[in-house]
Scaffold this motif. Structure first.
Motif, PDB file in Angstrom:
ATOM      1  N   ILE A 149      84.123  28.683 150.973  1.00 18.68           N
ATOM      2  CA  ILE A 149      82.888  29.884 150.497  1.00 18.68           C
ATOM      3  C   ILE A 149      83.544  29.628 149.521  1.00 18.68           C
ATOM      4  O   ILE A 149      84.779  29.753 148.750  1.00 18.68           O
ATOM      5  CB  ILE A 149      83.245  31.514 150.519  1.00 18.68           C
ATOM      6  CG1 ILE A 149      82.824  31.557 152.771  1.00 18.68           C
ATOM      7  CG2 ILE A 149      81.987  32.479 149.996  1.00 18.68           C
ATOM      8  CD1 ILE A 149      83.181  32.881 152.731  1.00 18.68           C
ATOM      9  N   VAL A 150      82.524  29.240 147.783  1.00 17.72           N
ATOM     10  CA  VAL A 150      82.779  29.008 146.693  1.00 17.72           C
ATOM     11  C   VAL A 150      82.095  30.597 145.770  1.00 17.72           C
ATOM     12  O   VAL A 150      81.190  30.150 145.838  1.00 17.72           O
ATOM     13  CB  VAL A 150      82.743  27.743 146.343  1.00 17.72           C
ATOM     14  CG1 VAL A 150      82.664  28.004 144.487  1.00 17.72           C
ATOM     15  CG2 VAL A 150      83.291  26.580 147.318  1.00 17.72           C
ATOM     16  N   PHE A 166      77.296  33.181 145.144  1.00 16.84           N
ATOM     17  CA  PHE A 166      78.547  31.812 146.684  1.00 16.84           C
ATOM     18  C   PHE A 166      77.715  31.515 147.206  1.00 16.84           C
ATOM     19  O   PHE A 166      76.438  31.732 147.578  1.00 16.84           O
ATOM     20  CB  PHE A 166      79.658  33.011 146.670  1.00 16.84           C
ATOM     21  CG  PHE A 166      78.192  33.982 147.890  1.00 16.84           C
ATOM     22  CD1 PHE A 166      79.146  33.347 149.675  1.00 16.84           C
ATOM     23  CD2 PHE A 166      77.919  34.909 147.750  1.00 16.84           C
ATOM     24  CE1 PHE A 166      78.085  33.946 150.457  1.00 16.84           C
ATOM     25  CE2 PHE A 166      77.539  35.855 148.564  1.00 16.84           C
ATOM     26  CZ  PHE A 166      77.138  35.705 150.118  1.00 16.84           C
ATOM     27  N   SER A 167      78.353  30.024 147.343  1.00 18.33           N
ATOM     28  CA  SER A 167      77.858  29.546 147.997  1.00 18.33           C
ATOM     29  C   SER A 167      78.490  28.876 150.090  1.00 18.33           C
ATOM     30  O   SER A 167      80.040  29.636 149.809  1.00 18.33           O
ATOM     31  CB  SER A 167      77.678  27.660 147.809  1.00 18.33           C
ATOM     32  OG  SER A 167      79.281  26.972 146.930  1.00 18.33           O
ATOM     33  N   LEU A 168      78.139  28.879 150.551  1.00 19.36           N
ATOM     34  CA  LEU A 168      78.899  28.460 152.218  1.00 19.36           C
ATOM     35  C   LEU A 168      78.144  26.805 152.051  1.00 19.36           C
ATOM     36  O   LEU A 168      77.314  26.275 151.958  1.00 19.36           O
ATOM     37  CB  LEU A 168      77.912  28.926 152.874  1.00 19.36           C
ATOM     38  CG  LEU A 168      78.248  31.373 152.868  1.00 19.36           C
ATOM     39  CD1 LEU A 168      77.088  31.320 153.853  1.00 19.36           C
ATOM     40  CD2 LEU A 168      79.074  31.395 152.803  1.00 19.36           C
ATOM     41  N   ASN A 169      79.446  26.054 152.911  1.00 20.73           N
ATOM     42  CA  ASN A 169      79.209  24.650 152.594  1.00 20.73           C
ATOM     43  C   ASN A 169      80.634  24.536 153.603  1.00 20.73           C
ATOM     44  O   ASN A 169      81.734  25.151 153.726  1.00 20.73           O
ATOM     45  CB  ASN A 169      79.655  23.948 151.955  1.00 20.73           C
ATOM     46  CG  ASN A 169      79.107  23.192 152.158  1.00 20.73           C
ATOM     47  OD1 ASN A 169      78.773  22.189 152.535  1.00 20.73           O
ATOM     48  ND2 ASN A 169      78.721  21.469 150.766  1.00 20.73           N
ATOM     49  N   ARG A 170      80.645  23.614 154.048  1.00 24.10           N
ATOM     50  CA  ARG A 170      81.894  23.604 155.570  1.00 24.10           C
ATOM     51  C   ARG A 170      82.837  21.821 154.151  1.00 24.10           C
ATOM     52  O   ARG A 170      81.881  21.631 153.547  1.00 24.10           O
ATOM     53  CB  ARG A 170      81.004  22.092 157.104  1.00 24.10           C
ATOM     54  CG  ARG A 170      81.151  22.972 157.675  1.00 24.10           C
ATOM     55  CD  ARG A 170      79.938  22.358 158.699  1.00 24.10           C
ATOM     56  NE  ARG A 170      79.460  22.938 159.526  1.00 24.10           N
ATOM     57  CZ  ARG A 170      78.097  22.451 160.003  1.00 24.10           C
ATOM     58  NH1 ARG A 170      77.735  21.011 159.786  1.00 24.10           N
ATOM     59  NH2 ARG A 170      77.582  22.571 160.543  1.00 24.10           N
ATOM     60  N   PRO A 171      83.794  22.015 154.147  1.00 26.99           N
ATOM     61  CA  PRO A 171      85.005  21.211 153.708  1.00 26.99           C
ATOM     62  C   PRO A 171      84.940  19.441 153.843  1.00 26.99           C
ATOM     63  O   PRO A 171      83.774  19.441 154.114  1.00 26.99           O
ATOM     64  CB  PRO A 171      86.135  21.587 153.493  1.00 26.99           C
ATOM     65  CG  PRO A 171      86.522  22.354 154.757  1.00 26.99           C
ATOM     66  CD  PRO A 171      84.683  22.344 154.954  1.00 26.99           C
ATOM     67  N   GLY A 172      84.168  19.106 152.470  1.00 24.67           N
ATOM     68  CA  GLY A 172      83.780  18.020 151.847  1.00 24.67           C
ATOM     69  C   GLY A 172      82.227  18.159 152.456  1.00 24.67           C
ATOM     70  O   GLY A 172      82.025  16.239 152.628  1.00 24.67           O
ATOM     71  N   GLY A 173      81.472  19.208 152.876  1.00 23.95           N
ATOM     72  CA  GLY A 173      80.014  18.680 154.029  1.00 23.95           C
ATOM     73  C   GLY A 173      79.059  18.924 152.236  1.00 23.95           C
ATOM     74  O   GLY A 173      78.813  18.843 152.035  1.00 23.95           O
ATOM     75  N   ASP A 174      77.729  18.278 153.383  1.00 23.82           N
ATOM     76  CA  ASP A 174      76.445  18.652 152.375  1.00 23.82           C
ATOM     77  C   ASP A 174      75.429  20.052 152.746  1.00 23.82           C
ATOM     78  O   ASP A 174      74.169  19.332 152.144  1.00 23.82           O
ATOM     79  CB  ASP A 174      75.927  16.957 152.242  1.00 23.82           C
ATOM     80  CG  ASP A 174      75.485  16.683 153.674  1.00 23.82           C
ATOM     81  OD1 ASP A 174      76.027  17.578 154.841  1.00 23.82           O
ATOM     82  OD2 ASP A 174      75.080  15.328 154.166  1.00 23.82           O
TER      83      ASP A 174
END
Length: 519
Positions: free
Chosen positions: A23-24, A64-72
């Motif tokens: 989460i960023v 805030f954004s949701l992603n997987r580390p290094g994901g797209d």
């Protein structure tokens, strides 16, 4: 931010996460940013698979954004996803975290196969019951396909964007900077618009179906009840709807459905569909009926749909419901979604601090005025004759200091500056004098119109356009039955529609038995 009970529930969901989530957050000094930070810290504390960073530099703050580390994955919430959108946040966390969606494998592959660049922005309000369907559908698509990006934006928090883009109804969806759609849309609807061949493929599949014993046209409470009662008889049952759930999807508070003390329309619609799926019912959604052809070859009735599909059945139950009645005055169409609205719960927050009118003196109109009074600067309620709402609602209405009531008002025009509403004109039916009110929004709450245009020239309709039925739900055509708000049955209530759907289904079954009995 989250209480102990909610944390316990959320932790149980997050235990299903199988992949790490990053989460960023992009924050500023606002109070909402601090609330967001508190929420995200609570979430991160509930799972060792979630990491929180607060160094985001997105232009929308707080977000805030949701992603997987290094994901797209490109999925972002601009605003605090509480209220109706808290479920959207939970689902997004689960899906980004690798928990499989309940969506069919066929639909998932269809999403993954979409090519091109799709940057979606959805403006929502926390009180909108229609918005979560849009947000959740686009979030899932963003998780499954890196070509699809989605930002869910709280319109009440980002008022500058709302004003700049003249957004006066939610959900409003932008695609690549242009308006893509407004109002409730589900995953199937998005795919139908993005995958241009989907409609033709679906029509081909429907045309190949065998004839039904009973086909229900309409997916509201009446249609759902009819489908369940038919399926329980062990006969081949199909249900085809333009929008499963029907008018219930646009209803906020339901407090008079017997045995259910309080619920919301979308929740009830979901429960109806889940109940139907417990039986062997062939369900078809997003199909708008355009023609009824009775007594075709072999004694079968046909229903034609806008997609080109044709379904056949020995009996048919018409349960296409009703829609909001319009004012039919100059300016209404021009300024729809630009100040003219039909859902106070959904769009009310966009008029915070502004002046609005509510047209309609029944329960829905008075309830709308009461709800809006807590959000907007001033409400003017206008009704054609006198107030018809329940006494308890009228007492509440008259107790509000920022509400005026105008009786005997005939609306003559919705006024605007070419971009949005700035006034409403009406004639005083007592004096025949014309007046204009300066305001920014008009909420129309004047009842319903039956969805029967496609039936003209086939079944007998009343002067109001309702399907005329007898006490068994039979229409003027043998083997064709009808139920719910689309019929002449008085008192358009969910509980009545459910009973009428059951009755029509039992009547259709009785017709099948009698017509197939040996002589």
């Amino acid at each position: 931010m989250l209480d102990a009970n909610l944390k316990t529930q959320l932790k149980a969901y997050l235990d299903k996460v199988t992949q790490p989530i990053e989460i960023v957050a992009s924050l500023n000094d606002s109070a909402k940013a601090q609330e967001m930070l508190g929420l995200l810290q609570d979430i991160a504390s509930l799972s060792d698979k979630i990491t929180l960073k607060t160094d985001g530099d997105n232009e929308r703050k707080p977000s805030f954004s949701l992603n997987r580390p290094g994901g797209d994955i490109s999925l972002r919430f601009a605003g605090l996803p509480m209220g109706h959108e808290f479920t959207s946040l939970i689902l997004a966390l689960l899906q980004v975290g690798g928990h499989p969606s309940k969506t069919s494998a066929e639909t998932i592959e269809q999403i993954r196969a979409i090519e091109g660049e799709y940057n979606f922005e959805t403006y929502f309000s926390l009180s909108c019951q229609n918005c979560p369907d849009v947000v959740q559908a686009l979030n899932l698509m963003a998780v499954l396909n890196p070509n699809i990006r989605h930002v869910a934006i709280d319109g009440a928090l980002f008022q500058d964007e709302v004003e700049k883009r003249q957004i006066m109804a939610v959900p409003t969806i932008y695609l690549n900077g242009e308006v893509f759609g407004q109002g409730r849309m589900g995953l199937e609807e998005f795919l139908a618009k993005l995958d241009t061949n989907a409609s033709a493929r679906e029509a081909e599949k429907l045309n190949a179906k065998e004839a039904f014993d009973v086909l229900i046209v309409g997916g509201g409470p009446a249609g759902a009840s009819a489908a369940i009662y038919a399926a329980r008889k062990g006969i081949r049952t199909g249900i085809a709807a333009e929008r499963f759930g029907g008018q219930v999807l646009d209803t906020m508070a339901i407090e008079n459905f017997i045995s259910v003390q309080e619920t919301e329309g979308p929740k009830l619609a979901t429960a109806l569909e889940e109940h139907i799926r417990q039986y062997e019912v062939d369900i078809t959604n997003l199909q708008r009926a355009t023609q009824l052809v009775p007594n075709t070859k072999g004694g079968l009735h046909q229903v034609h749909f806008a997609s080109g599909a044709v379904l056949k059945s020995k009996t048919i139950i018409l349960a296409t419901g009703a829609r909001y009645r319009e004012l039919n005055v100059p300016g209404e169409t021009e300024y729809r979604t630009r100040g003219v609205a039909y859902c106070p719960h959904c769009d009310g927050p966009l008029f915070k601090g502004k002046r609005v009118a509510v047209v309609g003196g029944g329960n829905s109109g008075v309830e709308a005025a009461i709800d809006l009074a807590g959000v907007v600067a001033h409400v003017t309620l206008l009704t054609h004759n006198t107030l018809r709402a329940d006494a308890v609602l009228q007492r509440k209405l008259h107790s509000l200091p920022n509400v005026d009531v105008i009786l005997n008002a005939q609306i003559s025009e919705v006024k605007g500056d070419g971009k949005k509403v700035n006034g409403l004109s009406y004639k005083d039916r007592s004096s025949n004098e014309f007046h204009t009110i300066d305001l920014e929004g008009v909420f129309v709450q004047i009842g319903l119109l039956p969805n029967t245009e496609w039936l003209k020239g086939t079944v007998e309709l009343s002067p109001r356009g309702e399907i005329i039925i007898d006490d068994r739900g039979q229409t003027s055509l043998p083997g064709i039955f009808a139920a719910g708000d689309v019929t002449t049955v008085p008192y358009k209530q969910i509980v009545i529609a459910v009973g009428e759907g059951a009755k029509a289904s039992l009547s259709a079954f009785d017709h099948l038995i009698r017509s197939s009995a040996p002589e």
